[in-house]
Scaffold this motif. Sequence first.
Motif, PDB file in Angstrom:
ATOM      1  N   UNK A 110       0.827  -1.214   0.000  1.00  0.00           N
ATOM      2  CA  UNK A 110       0.000   0.000   0.000  1.00  0.00           C
ATOM      3  C   UNK A 110       0.859   1.261   0.000  1.00  0.00           C
ATOM      4  N   UNK A 111       1.998   1.217   0.678  1.00  0.00           N
ATOM      5  CA  UNK A 111       2.911   2.355   0.667  1.00  0.00           C
ATOM      6  C   UNK A 111       3.420   2.608  -0.751  1.00  0.00           C
ATOM      7  N   UNK A 112       3.826   1.533  -1.442  1.00  0.00           N
ATOM      8  CA  UNK A 112       4.332   1.688  -2.810  1.00  0.00           C
ATOM      9  C   UNK A 112       3.237   2.174  -3.754  1.00  0.00           C
ATOM     10  N   UNK A 113       2.008   1.692  -3.578  1.00  0.00           N
ATOM     11  CA  UNK A 113       0.901   2.155  -4.413  1.00  0.00           C
ATOM     12  C   UNK A 113       0.646   3.644  -4.186  1.00  0.00           C
ATOM     13  N   UNK A 114       0.653   4.051  -2.923  1.00  0.00           N
ATOM     14  CA  UNK A 114       0.426   5.459  -2.598  1.00  0.00           C
ATOM     15  C   UNK A 114       1.567   6.316  -3.129  1.00  0.00           C
ATOM     16  N   UNK A 115       2.795   5.834  -2.986  1.00  0.00           N
ATOM     17  CA  UNK A 115       3.950   6.569  -3.490  1.00  0.00           C
ATOM     18  C   UNK A 115       3.885   6.707  -5.006  1.00  0.00           C
ATOM     19  N   UNK A 116       3.493   5.648  -5.692  1.00  0.00           N
ATOM     20  CA  UNK A 116       3.369   5.681  -7.143  1.00  0.00           C
ATOM     21  C   UNK A 116       2.331   6.714  -7.575  1.00  0.00           C
ATOM     22  N   UNK A 118       1.286   9.303  -5.857  1.00  0.00           N
ATOM     23  CA  UNK A 118       1.772  10.639  -5.510  1.00  0.00           C
ATOM     24  C   UNK A 118       2.799  11.125  -6.518  1.00  0.00           C
ATOM     25  N   UNK A 119       3.696  10.223  -6.957  1.00  0.00           N
ATOM     26  CA  UNK A 119       4.678  10.602  -7.984  1.00  0.00           C
ATOM     27  C   UNK A 119       3.990  10.989  -9.281  1.00  0.00           C
ATOM     28  N   UNK A 120       2.995  10.187  -9.690  1.00  0.00           N
ATOM     29  CA  UNK A 120       2.260  10.512 -10.919  1.00  0.00           C
ATOM     30  C   UNK A 120       1.575  11.863 -10.800  1.00  0.00           C
ATOM     31  N   UNK A 121       0.990  12.130  -9.637  1.00  0.00           N
ATOM     32  CA  UNK A 121       0.323  13.415  -9.438  1.00  0.00           C
ATOM     33  C   UNK A 121       1.313  14.568  -9.528  1.00  0.00           C
ATOM     34  N   UNK A 122       2.478  14.392  -8.912  1.00  0.00           N
ATOM     35  CA  UNK A 122       3.494  15.449  -8.947  1.00  0.00           C
ATOM     36  C   UNK A 122       4.066  15.630 -10.348  1.00  0.00           C
ATOM     37  N   UNK A 123       4.283  14.520 -11.089  1.00  0.00           N
ATOM     38  CA  UNK A 123       4.776  14.630 -12.458  1.00  0.00           C
ATOM     39  C   UNK A 123       3.772  15.377 -13.332  1.00  0.00           C
ATOM     40  N   UNK A 124       2.482  15.056 -13.173  1.00  0.00           N
ATOM     41  CA  UNK A 124       1.457  15.752 -13.951  1.00  0.00           C
ATOM     42  C   UNK A 124       1.421  17.231 -13.599  1.00  0.00           C
ATOM     43  N   UNK A 125       1.542  17.520 -12.306  1.00  0.00           N
ATOM     44  CA  UNK A 125       1.532  18.925 -11.877  1.00  0.00           C
ATOM     45  C   UNK A 125       2.736  19.660 -12.457  1.00  0.00           C
TER      46      UNK A 125
END
Length: 150
Positions: A110-116, A118-125
């Motif tokens: 679940x940590x890795x899923x959440x991190x993934x 969050x990274x996608x959200x930050x990359x899109x931003x």
Amino acid sequence: MKYLRQFTIIIAVTFLAEVLAWLIPAPIPASIYGLVIMFLAFYFKVIKVAWVRETATFFIEIMPVIFIPAGVGILVAGDLLVKNLFPFVVITLVSTIAVIASCGVIAQYFYNQTLKKEKERLYKKFENSQNEPSKNGENSLNSAPKKDEL
């Protein structure tokens, strides 16, 4: 009257859990059904925490007293416990290690899923901020100040 209402809610959930344990032919104790029912009732706001807070706090405070009969039962069956000490120790160790390992694997998943995510959200931003024109009408990649602007 408040405590009676809170106690009635808890007893009603306990009764429902006992009925489910009786109706469903699975080796699941009624207490587990009760925990799941109470969790779902809190989650879906069928029961508000404030409706049972004081009585639940009271039950938690007297919990050591509730476990006295179980402790006495262990003392009474002490010779049986000593005869089977090795299997009890092995089962306890294996089950503890299995629970710790499975909890660790699940938490890491679940940590890795959440991190993934969050990274996608930050990359899109970041991509959106790079593609948006700046105030001067230029691309933000090329928006560094020029010599004469300094």
